[in-house]
Motif scaffolding. Sequence first.
Motif, mmCIF file in Angstrom:
data_model
loop_
_atom_site.group_PDB
_atom_site.id
_atom_site.type_symbol
_atom_site.label_atom_id
_atom_site.label_comp_id
_atom_site.label_asym_id
_atom_site.label_seq_id
_atom_site.Cartn_x
_atom_site.Cartn_y
_atom_site.Cartn_z
ATOM 1 N N ARG A 1 -9.637 -15.371 9.812
ATOM 2 C CA ARG A 1 -10.939 -14.836 9.424
ATOM 3 C C ARG A 1 -11.101 -13.350 9.711
ATOM 4 N NH1 ARG A 1 -10.673 -19.752 9.545
ATOM 5 N NH2 ARG A 1 -12.026 -21.155 8.457
ATOM 6 N N CYS A 2 -10.113 -12.746 10.338
ATOM 7 C CA CYS A 2 -10.158 -11.313 10.619
ATOM 8 C C CYS A 2 -9.653 -10.547 9.398
ATOM 9 C CB CYS A 2 -9.272 -10.968 11.816
ATOM 10 S SG CYS A 2 -9.905 -11.600 13.367
ATOM 11 N N PRO A 3 -10.350 -9.488 9.027
ATOM 12 C CA PRO A 3 -9.838 -8.694 7.901
ATOM 13 C C PRO A 3 -8.581 -7.953 8.314
ATOM 14 C CG PRO A 3 -11.729 -7.622 8.904
ATOM 15 C CD PRO A 3 -11.575 -8.960 9.586
ATOM 16 N N THR A 4 -7.690 -7.777 7.368
ATOM 17 C CA THR A 4 -6.472 -7.035 7.659
ATOM 18 C C THR A 4 -6.806 -5.552 7.706
ATOM 19 O OG1 THR A 4 -5.943 -6.936 5.330
ATOM 20 C CG2 THR A 4 -4.968 -8.729 6.590
ATOM 21 N N LYS A 5 -6.021 -4.778 8.456
ATOM 22 C CA LYS A 5 -6.264 -3.348 8.593
ATOM 23 C C LYS A 5 -5.935 -2.610 7.310
ATOM 24 C CE LYS A 5 -5.315 -3.407 13.485
ATOM 25 N NZ LYS A 5 -4.411 -2.996 14.550
ATOM 26 N N LYS A 6 -4.835 -2.979 6.666
ATOM 27 C CA LYS A 6 -4.392 -2.277 5.454
ATOM 28 C C LYS A 6 -3.602 -3.231 4.600
ATOM 29 C CE LYS A 6 -2.724 2.027 5.595
ATOM 30 N NZ LYS A 6 -1.766 3.096 5.849
ATOM 31 N N LEU A 7 -3.868 -3.254 3.287
ATOM 32 C CA LEU A 7 -3.163 -4.155 2.382
ATOM 33 C C LEU A 7 -2.073 -3.447 1.593
ATOM 34 C CD1 LEU A 7 -6.108 -6.314 1.011
ATOM 35 C CD2 LEU A 7 -4.425 -6.930 2.723
ATOM 36 N N GLY A 8 -1.878 -2.179 1.830
ATOM 37 C CA GLY A 8 -0.877 -1.411 1.104
ATOM 38 C C GLY A 8 0.536 -1.772 1.538
ATOM 39 N N ASP A 9 1.504 -1.237 0.799
ATOM 40 C CA ASP A 9 2.904 -1.467 1.123
ATOM 41 C C ASP A 9 3.244 -0.863 2.475
ATOM 42 O OD1 ASP A 9 3.322 -2.735 -1.251
ATOM 43 O OD2 ASP A 9 4.035 -0.929 -2.281
#
Length: 76
Positions: free
Chosen positions: A29-37
């Motif tokens: 349920r925690c958002p990820t810090k960064k979804l980039g490569d």
Amino acid sequence: MTRSMLKMKKMPNTFWGEAVRTAAYILNRCPTKKLGDKSEPMILVGYHETGVYRLYHPLTQSIVISRDVKIFENEA
């Protein structure tokens, strides 16, 4: 995370299953810090004596040692 939860509250290790379930619930349920490569293209220059790869990083102009490598032989 599980170990930290048990140690922080001084709970016995018999509650490890509950702690794992709770940790998974929280992490999902925690958002990820960064979804980039997170990968960067590098050039294979050799092998390290420990069995990992030696790579040249063109942007920083340095040699990087890594074992997590995907090699694309047919790309320039």
